[in-house]
Structures are given as C-alpha cells and as structure tokens.
Design an enzyme around this catalytic site. Structure first.
Site: not given
Ligand code: NAP
Length: 302
Positions: A54, A98, A121
């Site tokens: 990422k 995460q 997200d």
C-alpha cells in the site's frame, strides 16, 4: 471456446496511470495531494506485506503517505485517540487500520471511530448504508467489490439486464458486490442472485449467470459444467494450496488457486479472471482511487 483473460494486473496499471495524472493536476491547481495514513499494530507478517504494498503504491502515485506503526501493546483508548488525531488532520484524506488487531482491542469500535468521510476502506456502517442507498450517496465503495465492478465495466460486458450470480455473502465481498450490481446505475442494473452454503442447487443458479462472481474461499468449487457458455466469470477466491520455490528469487512462495477450476472453465466462459493476477491487484488500486476521491470531495470537485 477459449475465454478472454481479464488481467487485473493490466487494468491496475491503466487505473494507476489515471490516478497519477489526476494527482499531478490537482497538485498544480490546488497545491494539495491525497493523504493516506496506514496504521499497523504489531508485526503480523501478512499485514506487513499488505501495508508495504500500500505504501509503495501510494508513494508511486505522489500521495502524502504516513506509515504509523504501533506496538502490539497499545491500549484501545490510545488507538482510538490516534484515530481521532488523524480524523482532525486536514492533510489526511484516508485512514486505514490494518486488520487483524490484537485480541485486547475491539476491531468494530476502532473501525467505527474512523470519520466516515475518511473511511476509504468503505467498512464504516455509514458507508455501508450509503452503498445500499446508491447513486450520489455513495462515497467509498469497498475496495474489492469496486475492483470487481471496474473490471467488468472495462471488459465492455453488458451488465444492464444481465443475470448476475454471486457465490458468497460476506460483508467484504459477496453482500456489497451484490448490492452494487443491482443499483440502477452504469456498470450495474443487473438481476442479482446470491448463493451460499444453504443454497439447495448451486449448479442451477450458477448456470443461469451471464456474470458469475465467486467469493467462497473454496478452491475449485465452481465446476465448468456450472458455467453458461460465454459467461463472464470473476474469481475472487485466493486459496493457498501448497508451496513452491520461486524461479526468480529461489525463495519459497505460496501456490494460489481460485474458487473456479480455471483450466476447465476457460473452455466454456467468454471472459475469466486468473488467480493470481485477477481481482487481487485491483483491491489496493481501488483504495488509492477512494483516497483520491476523498480529497476531491473535500475540494468540491468530485
Ligand atoms: P468469507 O467471509 O469466508 O465468506 C465466504 C462466503 O462463501 C460465505 O458467505 C459462505 O457461505 C460462502 N461459501 C463458502 N463455502 C461455500 C460453498 N461450498 N457453497 C456455497 N457457498 C459457500 O470469505 P470472503 O472474505 O468473502 O472471501 C472469499 C474469498 O475471496 C477468499 O478466498 C478470500 O481470500 C478471497 N478474497 C480476495 C480478495 C482480493 O483478491 N483482493 C479480497 C477479499 C477476499 P455462508 O455465509 O453460508 O457461510
């Protein structure tokens, strides 16, 4: 018939080029770039490798990127305070925590603490609700389903009026992609069926699909005889079925298989995604897209 391969790796490159060009343009006009913070708690090896990818992608695109690594002992209260700090930070447009988090931290509480307007997200209940309403309400579609839809659109396969069958009903793939494909919108407007472990006749439903999206996590679940001639098959499954030694690096790497029997299915389908190299590369790409979108919403140019 041999199916055309839908390459997520190639589509990713196209989209990343488009994002990089937009970032440059916005920087020149508005003097700001998309800001993304990735919060990693602990040292889970799989999480480290996702986060590294990422960061690499965000840097490649010219984003302002913060990697915030926290000790596995961080308290829930301190983690919530950290999220609040980034909620207030005007240079940050996307916050990513995460998962998984250590057991002493309530994941739901943490995800719900992210400002829904920075939830790139798309897992915050506010964004799940926005997705359900559809149209202009949608801010951040969750990344894997958004990648699936983008792949279908870029192949040119007709979705309006198409029979779409989704195998699996998880909150991160099955439910959101089913919801997205039934919206009265571009790249959607389909007739959607969702199947799962209680479905009586999986083969019957799958065989009706013009577009078959499989996200079950069961290697080789979908057999070629379940696929309609010429259908578009999107295999989301990523299953580790063994290990091999990489010819490039000499290191051990996982052998990955999808939920569809690829070699046999490609003799029947019209379009098919491989595993790896299909849906996988699209997820991080759509995360970058959502972060750019977040900045554009803030600037009033989305
Ligand atoms: P999940 O949460 O385990 O959900 C799996 C779903 O499939 C459930 O709804 C389950 O039904 C259904 N299912 C399982 N076995 C089935 C069977 N034999 N027949 C019919 N339905 C069955 O999985 P997920 O998180 O959605 O992930 C699915 C797969 O996609 C995994 O392989 C995962 O690694 C992969 N994935 C890939 C990406 C990516 O490429 N970027 C992202 C996310 C996930 P019930 O609800 O009835 O239990």
């Amino acid at each position: 018939m041999t199916a055309k391969i839908i390459s997520g790796t190639e589509i990713r490159e196209q989209i990343l080029e488009e994002i990089a060009a937009e970032v440059k343009e916005i920087k020149a006009k508005h003097g700001i770039v998309p800001g993304l913070v990735t919060i990693l708690v602990g040292q889970n090896p799989a999480s480290i490798s996702y986060v590294t990818l990422k960061i690499k992608t965000a840097n490649q695109l010219g984003f302002h990127e913060i990697q915030d690594n926290q000790s596995p002992d961080i308290s829930e209260a301190d983690l919530l305070a950290l999220i609040d700090k980034y909620n207030m930070d005007d240079s940050i447009h996307g916050i990513l925590v995460q998962l998984p988090l250590p057991k002493h931290i309530d994941e739901k509480k943490v995800l719900n603490a992210i400002d829904p307007d920075k939830d790139v997200d798309g897992f915050h209940p506010v964004n799940v609700g926005r997705l359900m309403i559809g149209g202009d309400e949608v801010k951040f579609p969750p990344c894997t389903p958004a990648g699936i839809q983008e792949m279908i659109v870029r192949t040119g396969v007709e979705t309006s009026g198409a029979e779409v069958v989704v195998v699996g009903r998880s909150n991160i793939v099955g439910k959101p992609i089913a919801n997205m494909m039934l919206q009265k919108a571009r790249g959607a407007n389909s007739t959607v069926t969702v199947v799962h472990t209680a479905t009586k006749d999986m083969a019957f439903h799958c065989k009706r699909a013009d577009i078959l999206i499989v996200a079950a996590g069961v290697p080789g679940l979908v057999k070629p005889e379940w696929i309609k001639q010429g259908a578009c098959v999107i295999d989301v499954g990523v299953n580790r079925v063994g290990e091999k030694v990489s010819e490039k690096t000499g290191q051990k790497i996982a052998i990955l298989k999808g939920d569809v029997d690829f070699d046999a299915a490609k003799q029947v389908a019209g379009w098919i995604t491989p595993v790896p190299g299909g849906v996988g590369p699209m997820t991080i790409t759509m995360l970058m897209q959502n972060t750019l979108k977040s900045l554009k919403f803030k600037l009033g140019i989305a």
